[in-house]
Design a protein around this motif. Structure first.
Motif, PDB file in Angstrom:
ATOM      1  N   ILE A 162      20.358  12.058 -64.638  1.00  0.00           N
ATOM      2  CA  ILE A 162      19.507  12.024 -63.704  1.00  0.00           C
ATOM      3  C   ILE A 162      19.986  11.123 -62.264  1.00  0.00           C
ATOM      4  O   ILE A 162      19.243  10.793 -61.696  1.00  0.00           O
ATOM      5  N   GLY A 163      21.272  10.897 -62.205  1.00  0.00           N
ATOM      6  CA  GLY A 163      21.863  10.213 -61.009  1.00  0.00           C
ATOM      7  C   GLY A 163      21.402   8.882 -61.134  1.00  0.00           C
ATOM      8  O   GLY A 163      20.894   8.129 -62.173  1.00  0.00           O
ATOM      9  N   ASP A 164      21.431   8.053 -59.941  1.00  0.00           N
ATOM     10  CA  ASP A 164      21.248   6.663 -59.839  1.00  0.00           C
ATOM     11  C   ASP A 164      20.389   6.386 -58.495  1.00  0.00           C
ATOM     12  O   ASP A 164      20.515   7.190 -57.617  1.00  0.00           O
ATOM     13  N   ARG A 165      19.996   5.383 -58.470  1.00  0.00           N
ATOM     14  CA  ARG A 165      19.067   5.085 -57.089  1.00  0.00           C
ATOM     15  C   ARG A 165      20.005   5.143 -55.923  1.00  0.00           C
ATOM     16  O   ARG A 165      19.326   5.453 -54.796  1.00  0.00           O
ATOM     17  N   TYR A 166      21.294   4.785 -56.021  1.00  0.00           N
ATOM     18  CA  TYR A 166      22.172   5.047 -54.725  1.00  0.00           C
ATOM     19  C   TYR A 166      22.238   6.173 -54.072  1.00  0.00           C
ATOM     20  O   TYR A 166      22.607   6.567 -53.231  1.00  0.00           O
ATOM     21  N   GLN A 167      22.450   7.489 -55.142  1.00  0.00           N
ATOM     22  CA  GLN A 167      22.225   8.652 -54.671  1.00  0.00           C
ATOM     23  C   GLN A 167      21.032   8.836 -53.914  1.00  0.00           C
ATOM     24  O   GLN A 167      20.859   9.535 -52.723  1.00  0.00           O
ATOM     25  N   ASP A 168      19.990   8.615 -54.319  1.00  0.00           N
ATOM     26  CA  ASP A 168      18.719   8.917 -53.903  1.00  0.00           C
ATOM     27  C   ASP A 168      18.846   8.341 -52.398  1.00  0.00           C
ATOM     28  O   ASP A 168      18.053   8.895 -51.533  1.00  0.00           O
ATOM     29  N   LEU A 169      19.035   7.058 -52.430  1.00  0.00           N
ATOM     30  CA  LEU A 169      19.059   6.401 -51.196  1.00  0.00           C
ATOM     31  C   LEU A 169      19.822   7.167 -50.126  1.00  0.00           C
ATOM     32  O   LEU A 169      19.400   7.120 -49.052  1.00  0.00           O
ATOM     33  N   LYS A 170      21.013   7.600 -50.393  1.00  0.00           N
ATOM     34  CA  LYS A 170      21.654   8.100 -49.521  1.00  0.00           C
ATOM     35  C   LYS A 170      21.220   9.381 -49.145  1.00  0.00           C
ATOM     36  O   LYS A 170      21.384   9.740 -47.740  1.00  0.00           O
ATOM     37  N   GLU A 171      20.698  10.193 -50.027  1.00  0.00           N
ATOM     38  CA  GLU A 171      20.168  11.347 -49.830  1.00  0.00           C
ATOM     39  C   GLU A 171      18.892  11.347 -48.586  1.00  0.00           C
ATOM     40  O   GLU A 171      18.424  11.950 -47.839  1.00  0.00           O
ATOM     41  N   ARG A 201      17.987   6.032 -46.520  1.00  0.00           N
ATOM     42  CA  ARG A 201      17.477   4.734 -47.020  1.00  0.00           C
ATOM     43  C   ARG A 201      18.533   3.545 -47.082  1.00  0.00           C
ATOM     44  O   ARG A 201      19.897   3.920 -47.437  1.00  0.00           O
ATOM     45  N   ASP A 202      18.264   2.288 -46.580  1.00  0.00           N
ATOM     46  CA  ASP A 202      19.224   1.087 -46.981  1.00  0.00           C
ATOM     47  C   ASP A 202      19.249   0.540 -48.288  1.00  0.00           C
ATOM     48  O   ASP A 202      18.045   0.397 -48.711  1.00  0.00           O
ATOM     49  N   VAL A 203      20.408   0.548 -48.931  1.00  0.00           N
ATOM     50  CA  VAL A 203      20.241   0.072 -50.448  1.00  0.00           C
ATOM     51  C   VAL A 203      19.578  -1.377 -50.396  1.00  0.00           C
ATOM     52  O   VAL A 203      18.894  -1.490 -51.369  1.00  0.00           O
ATOM     53  N   ASP A 204      19.665  -2.317 -49.354  1.00  0.00           N
ATOM     54  CA  ASP A 204      18.852  -3.449 -49.430  1.00  0.00           C
ATOM     55  C   ASP A 204      17.382  -3.355 -49.046  1.00  0.00           C
ATOM     56  O   ASP A 204      16.804  -4.397 -49.176  1.00  0.00           O
ATOM     57  N   ASN A 205      17.122  -2.029 -48.458  1.00  0.00           N
ATOM     58  CA  ASN A 205      15.705  -2.082 -48.140  1.00  0.00           C
ATOM     59  C   ASN A 205      15.286  -0.636 -48.527  1.00  0.00           C
ATOM     60  O   ASN A 205      15.028   0.222 -47.691  1.00  0.00           O
ATOM     61  N   PRO A 206      15.401  -0.401 -49.891  1.00  0.00           N
ATOM     62  CA  PRO A 206      14.996   0.995 -50.439  1.00  0.00           C
ATOM     63  C   PRO A 206      13.641   1.592 -49.922  1.00  0.00           C
ATOM     64  O   PRO A 206      13.200   2.722 -49.635  1.00  0.00           O
ATOM     65  N   ALA A 207      12.544   0.599 -49.730  1.00  0.00           N
ATOM     66  CA  ALA A 207      11.252   1.128 -49.080  1.00  0.00           C
ATOM     67  C   ALA A 207      11.066   1.337 -47.854  1.00  0.00           C
ATOM     68  O   ALA A 207      10.084   1.820 -47.206  1.00  0.00           O
ATOM     69  N   ALA A 208      12.336   0.688 -47.057  1.00  0.00           N
ATOM     70  CA  ALA A 208      12.073   1.156 -45.500  1.00  0.00           C
ATOM     71  C   ALA A 208      11.079   0.383 -44.804  1.00  0.00           C
ATOM     72  O   ALA A 208      10.242   1.040 -44.059  1.00  0.00           O
ATOM     73  N   VAL A 209      10.788  -0.961 -45.487  1.00  0.00           N
ATOM     74  CA  VAL A 209       9.710  -1.626 -44.744  1.00  0.00           C
ATOM     75  C   VAL A 209      10.329  -2.926 -44.104  1.00  0.00           C
ATOM     76  O   VAL A 209      11.314  -3.290 -44.241  1.00  0.00           O
TER      77      VAL A 209
END
Length: 199
Positions: free
Chosen positions: A179-188, A191-199
């Motif tokens: 199912i991949g990892d969160r870094y793939q999701d963030l790249k797609e 989003r910023d790895v250090d701010n995944p919710a973009a808040v």
């Protein structure tokens, strides 16, 4: 002041077939639990600190020693977590107090050479209540292959005036993770790895 430990229970499983497919190596998950008398049971106590300071190091060292034996070595343990289940005469705060202190968790963290925080649950229940220990990669909180859960129960624990304090581990992630990892999701998602919710 020392914790009154009624017994130690260990849990271990090796999985040879997962998802209808044989694993290349056994998928090894394990846990160690201390059944401890709750020093605060049946009453409201404002300051829990003295017992936390006294119990944390003892339980951390005791359970970490068992975990290293179950895993084979600290290096072999890739995923880890913790849990506590307080009996019915206790508060969730009591379960939290015994596991959410660095004096408890750091024994395990240092023994396995971890960088990430310990995933956790803290719940209340009767004897034979489910003990759920979420695990995650000890060094990489975004590595989804190591998002695991160990579940077992102890038929006679916790008694109403007890707390079950638990550490869990695994020597690998899911055998066929895809199912991949969160870094793939963030790249797609841009989003910023250090701010995944973009808040």
């Amino acid at each position: 002041m020392q914790p009154e430990v009624r017994k130690i229970v260990t849990f271990e499983e090796e999985i040879f077939i997962e998802g209808f497919k044989k694993t290349e190596h056994p998928w090894h998950l394990f846990a160690a639990a201390a059944v401890v008398k709750n020093p605060w049971a049946g009453r409201f106590v404002e300051d829990l600190k003295s017992e936390i300071l006294a119990f944390g190091p003892v339980l951390g060292e005791l359970l970490t020693e068992r975990m290293i034996k179950l895993g084979g070595s600290g290096d072999a343990i890739e995923a880890y977590g913790k849990a506590a289940v307080v009996g019915l005469d206790g508060e969730i705060e009591h379960a939290s107090g015994l596991i959410h202190t660095l004096r408890f968790g750091n024994h395990y963290r240092e023994a396995v050479g971890a960088k990430s925080y310990l995933a956790f649950t803290n719940t209340r229940g009767p004897a034979d209540a489910p003990i759920m220990i979420p695990l995650m990669d000890k060094n990489d909180a975004g590595r989804r292959s190591h998002y695991l859960t160990i579940q077992f129960s102890i038929p006679d624990a916790p008694r109403a005036d007890e707390v079950v304090v638990v550490l869990g581990g695994a020597t690998s992630g899911r055998p066929f993770h895809r199912i991949g990892d969160r870094y793939q999701d963030l790249k797609e998602m841009g989003r910023d790895v250090d701010n995944p919710a973009a808040v």
